[in-house]
Design a protein around this motif. Sequence first.
Motif, short mmCIF file in Angstrom:
data_model
loop_
_atom_site.label_atom_id
_atom_site.label_comp_id
_atom_site.label_asym_id
_atom_site.label_seq_id
_atom_site.Cartn_x
_atom_site.Cartn_y
_atom_site.Cartn_z
N SER E 43 0.87 -1.18 0.00
CA SER E 43 0.00 0.00 0.00
C SER E 43 0.90 1.22 0.00
O SER E 43 2.09 1.12 0.32
CB SER E 43 -0.91 0.02 1.23
OG SER E 43 -0.12 0.03 2.41
N GLU E 45 1.43 4.60 1.72
CA GLU E 45 1.05 5.40 2.87
C GLU E 45 2.22 6.32 3.23
O GLU E 45 2.94 6.07 4.19
CB GLU E 45 0.68 4.47 4.04
CG GLU E 45 -0.55 3.60 3.72
CD GLU E 45 -0.76 2.46 4.71
OE1 GLU E 45 -1.91 2.20 5.08
OE2 GLU E 45 0.24 1.81 5.11
N CYS E 76 -3.72 5.84 -7.60
CA CYS E 76 -3.34 6.06 -6.20
C CYS E 76 -3.54 7.54 -5.94
O CYS E 76 -3.10 8.37 -6.75
CB CYS E 76 -1.88 5.68 -5.96
SG CYS E 76 -1.26 6.28 -4.36
N THR E 115 -9.61 10.98 3.32
CA THR E 115 -8.59 9.98 3.00
C THR E 115 -8.46 8.97 4.15
O THR E 115 -9.30 8.94 5.06
CB THR E 115 -7.25 10.64 2.65
OG1 THR E 115 -6.35 9.64 2.16
CG2 THR E 115 -6.62 11.33 3.85
N THR E 116 -7.43 8.17 4.08
CA THR E 116 -7.25 7.08 5.04
C THR E 116 -6.50 7.55 6.30
O THR E 116 -7.12 7.93 7.28
CB THR E 116 -6.47 5.92 4.37
OG1 THR E 116 -5.29 6.49 3.76
CG2 THR E 116 -7.33 5.25 3.31
N SER E 120 -1.31 11.00 5.39
CA SER E 120 -1.54 11.35 3.98
C SER E 120 -2.13 12.74 3.82
O SER E 120 -2.14 13.28 2.72
CB SER E 120 -2.47 10.32 3.34
OG SER E 120 -1.81 9.07 3.27
N SER E 142 -8.93 12.86 7.45
CA SER E 142 -8.53 11.46 7.52
C SER E 142 -9.57 10.68 8.34
O SER E 142 -10.00 11.13 9.39
CB SER E 142 -7.17 11.36 8.19
OG SER E 142 -7.08 10.21 8.99
N VAL E 147 -4.80 1.90 4.71
CA VAL E 147 -5.30 1.61 3.36
C VAL E 147 -5.85 0.19 3.26
O VAL E 147 -6.94 -0.05 2.74
CB VAL E 147 -4.18 1.82 2.31
CG1 VAL E 147 -4.59 1.27 0.95
CG2 VAL E 147 -3.86 3.31 2.20
N CYS E 181 -8.74 7.88 -1.62
CA CYS E 181 -7.97 6.64 -1.73
C CYS E 181 -8.63 5.75 -2.78
O CYS E 181 -9.85 5.62 -2.80
CB CYS E 181 -7.95 5.91 -0.37
SG CYS E 181 -7.04 4.35 -0.43
#
Lengths: 232, 232, 232, 232, 232, 232
Positions: E43, E45, E76, E115-116, E120, E142, E147, E181
């Motif tokens: 992933s 990250e 991505c 996002t995750t 990020s 976030s 991810v 993501c």
Amino acid sequence: MKIAVINPNSTQSMTDKIAASARAVAGHGVEIEGRTGHGAPASIEGHHDEVMCAPHLLREVREAVEGGADAIVVACFDDPAIGACREISTGPVIGICEAGVKAASMIATSFSVVTTLPRSVPVIEELVRRYGLEHQCRKVRSAEIPVLALEEEGSNAAALVQAEITRAIAEDKCEAIVLGCAGMADLAQELSRKNGLPVIDGVAIATKMAEALVGAGLTTSKIGAYAAPLVK
Amino acid sequence: MKIAVINPNSTQSMTDKIAASARAVAGHGVEIEGRTGHGAPASIEGHHDEVMCAPHLLREVREAVEGGADAIVVACFDDPAIGACREISTGPVIGICEAGVKAASMIATSFSVVTTLPRSVPVIEELVRRYGLEHQCRKVRSAEIPVLALEEEGSNAAALVQAEITRAIAEDKCEAIVLGCAGMADLAQELSRKNGLPVIDGVAIATKMAEALVGAGLTTSKIGAYAAPLVK
Amino acid sequence: MKIAVINPNSTQSMTDKIAASARAVAGHGVEIEGRTGHGAPASIEGHHDEVMCAPHLLREVREAVEGGADAIVVACFDDPAIGACREISTGPVIGICEAGVKAASMIATSFSVVTTLPRSVPVIEELVRRYGLEHQCRKVRSAEIPVLALEEEGSNAAALVQAEITRAIAEDKCEAIVLGCAGMADLAQELSRKNGLPVIDGVAIATKMAEALVGAGLTTSKIGAYAAPLVK
Amino acid sequence: MKIAVINPNSTQSMTDKIAASARAVAGHGVEIEGRTGHGAPASIEGHHDEVMCAPHLLREVREAVEGGADAIVVACFDDPAIGACREISTGPVIGICEAGVKAASMIATSFSVVTTLPRSVPVIEELVRRYGLEHQCRKVRSAEIPVLALEEEGSNAAALVQAEITRAIAEDKCEAIVLGCAGMADLAQELSRKNGLPVIDGVAIATKMAEALVGAGLTTSKIGAYAAPLVK
Amino acid sequence: MKIAVINPNSTQSMTDKIAASARAVAGHGVEIEGRTGHGAPASIEGHHDEVMCAPHLLREVREAVEGGADAIVVACFDDPAIGACREISTGPVIGICEAGVKAASMIATSFSVVTTLPRSVPVIEELVRRYGLEHQCRKVRSAEIPVLALEEEGSNAAALVQAEITRAIAEDKCEAIVLGCAGMADLAQELSRKNGLPVIDGVAIATKMAEALVGAGLTTSKIGAYAAPLVK
Amino acid sequence: MKIAVINPNSTQSMTDKIAASARAVAGHGVEIEGRTGHGAPASIEGHHDEVMCAPHLLREVREAVEGGADAIVVACFDDPAIGACREISTGPVIGICEAGVKAASMIATSFSVVTTLPRSVPVIEELVRRYGLEHQCRKVRSAEIPVLALEEEGSNAAALVQAEITRAIAEDKCEAIVLGCAGMADLAQELSRKNGLPVIDGVAIATKMAEALVGAGLTTSKIGAYAAPLVK
């Protein structure tokens, strides 16, 4: 190498603290010369104080240059009269706000500034914008303390700074803190350790950046806005 | 209504010209009080001169306020010490650069500034950016004349300003010109007529904007950065 | 001097309020001519209403110019069709948003805007950005009231505006408030007094700025984007 | 899928050209409906024309939506009344300037725009800034041709566009060209080939982006500024 | 038309989900080729993962181009190595962050990104600023999920994303959501329906924008920064 | 103190030159460790080369950190993979573009960059914008020489750099020059002398800034985007 670290206000205890902070980081063979803006206001809290300190600051710069200083650090977070200091100096002149935020921008993707009084917040916001770093500056915060409280034994100033840092980390999700007053120079190291993120003292990093510029052979450009003042 | 129009340098002939420009546009019942920065440099050409004029400027502001001035115009295109002047005034304080470029932004989609010496160009560029108008400012240009040449009978200063305006119109495709020095105040009207576009004298428009703010009942905000200076 | 203050919507009571606000500040010998966008929507709440009012606004501008108006104030905070109004006018044309935020920027380091409906917030944010003042604008806020509620006797609109100002001062730490609707013109003075900071009515300050530009001899530039429309 | 491609001016030959450009790139099963701003000015050359075309444009949008259009392309490079069109539409609404410059930003690091008359340059510069792409836009240029010259057989309009592209490549070092007028739609392909860089027709790419948004299931947000107009 | 949709990490289940999302929206006759960054981290990250995936991504781009792909989607949300991919491709190359936020900017006046992981957030903030859309981006948020949790059956990842969207709507007053993501591709449609505003999956819209650019005959500019890499 | 100065390309002679430049300015007791991106491209001329060098660069960073380096200088003007290097390092990591332009911003009001190939211009423009210094950067210029020409004895590379500096001073009215390639490190001192303004070698100043940050006790923030990479 000789670096003049000038406290533009007239409070000697602050000069001593600032010079100590500079000396603590000075490189091998670097002499730190602490200077005080005798005749200036006792602290710089706003535009008016800035103006009133500036001629005294310029006098100290001139004397420092005549005394052989290779670089100048202006140790007030409002970066007063930097352009004028550069006009009368050939070596580099660095303000502690500029040094502090530019250093922060190289070790973190974001930072918050913690300063003294609320009235200084817009002044610093404007500086950050002038330096082009508003996209990395999460917030300029005030610990709601007068500058000189930082000089009083037994004041709760340090605790208030710590409390504001705690809020900055929680609310701003910033990755570093820049201390927004020269009078906080002695707090940085412990605050870094305690809070687990870089807490930047502008005096220390401005001193080292002055060393860096001198060491790289760089001087203030003399072909434009920073040329020597015209004789009338 | 009384408006103090302060020339922050010490050249009396410039004060006279500035006051005349202000009086020529002053509204019914508006008294224009010309003031000179006695003791300041003879002209302001760079950051150093700006610093050295500032305490004199503040003295004049203070006296003007005590004398009942309702608003202050700072008649130097570097807008020196505006924040400090606002701290010690309750009425509006306006710099001629700020007034000039903000007026230009309301009567044209773009403008260029024509100032005196090349060293003032970066100073004005920074002001324009601080005021948020860099997207409307095509270029800051210098006519390559010292400020005081504008005071000399028989100098070719006016011709050089005209030549630079000609270049600005051709190269920058600007829709208006802002004259970048208080000493050009007497040239604006004829230059407007001759060049077929607005040529803005900062002194005149700052005077009228001061009138406008006072007339609309507006005063400088006193709850933040422009609060009165702290007593030490 | 004659200034046409045009309410681009069709609500006569709003025109009356706007004209009263303009007259209350108009200078000696300045005639205020209130005009209404007959045929336009009853209020302007969004882009669609703005488009539908615009041709009516242009008609009023044209008639005002023919009737000898020296300047135009467009009294809607969305600053609708300003560019087009400038094309068909030689005198200055000023929108109340532009006048309000530019005035705020000269008497305070920061301001917040308080408007009517939430849907107007992004419209005003875009205007503030277009005028280059997003760095001084803390927040654009909505009091969650329809425009016409400001016209109804006994509505709680004024109380909601006050409540939003209270929040703005506390949360935004702004130094001034700009009222974001022409229909709030009658509230500004008392709100200023009550809240201890400048509360700006765009109508009053736009009227005074129009006076200022005319008084300084400035007209809309006719060599570029604001040239007269082309005949097809 | 049905996409209405609306020419907001009243010149039918331009609508035909625009619709042809859209049809030439339309995807499988996509119906292109060309629409004309009957009653609007014959061309849009400045803010005034933009205002006068807007109500006609909205009428065409409303009819197109009622007729089942899934998306709207507004085929004038000034992107007139886009916000209003979005308020009365649930499907996506795309202006050809926005589509053109956003496409350019994804296939090149920089672009220049070549439009018709000099007076459109500031209008487009403001759009580019509103879309946040001024850092990728090298220059907005005018070929100094009236819009309708593009409709005249035998005019030298195409040659003037080519000449301006040649200058753009040489002087701006741009990596792509965006054609700044719907009336240039038929020129893009050959200009791309001849000049060896992407030359973007806003009509074609706006049509494809409309298809893209619809195909991805995206519609205009209805919870904020683009909510349906309020009924008065 | 063939579009290669490349998952730059090495997790096959993510590639499958991404390819499914692309296929679900692909136009008539458009072949979607899912590709995986075999050998890359599982992933992405953070910056380190981004660097380690990039050579694998370039290999996949090269193979896709050799296999006849007309366009590339890099799936991505950090938009890794987009410039490099454009150098080795003649067809358009689109990252899902760029596609997502540019689409959002055309159907809403503002958006927030969900996002995750918190780490990020600054990466995406920098991308948004690079694309010039920080004025339309209310906040990058976030959901505090790794991810790969998005790949685990029975994880509460989807619930956490929903909770963050709820906060975004309430606190940010955004008009659209961009999912930050590629692993969230399968959630968009239902989240749109449930929350009553556009929730944008970058994979779907990037696929459609790739189709759009190809369909409009546009290719990556080869005369500047995106020219083919130099042979050493 | 040990500083690793890493040349991310594989050309040993360039590493030697870079290390010599760093050693020439290194402070008392500072060990400079030159490192080469063995396996990377021979030069970095564009995004593709940047990607291909990055994993080799990370390997060198990792080895340097394990070997006790207190700080890292990445000696390529594209500042490749800086974020990733910061993730795997606790000491400061500085790119030579960031160091060069930030130093320039402290000794001059404006600067221009002179780099090698035209294709690097947009890459550097984007970096300058990322660092927030586009308002001080007059222009990024290319001397139209391949990177490796700087390594060839008898090439005219130095003369071309000088010619471009001459143009920069005349046309850009910049106050300083930043050399836009690590391979120009040996030219700075003489160019400064000859041209009468600061000509900045990024390698020297990055080395000194690394010393400065370490000397001030500053390390990379580990609580956000620069935290150690996650183990998968």
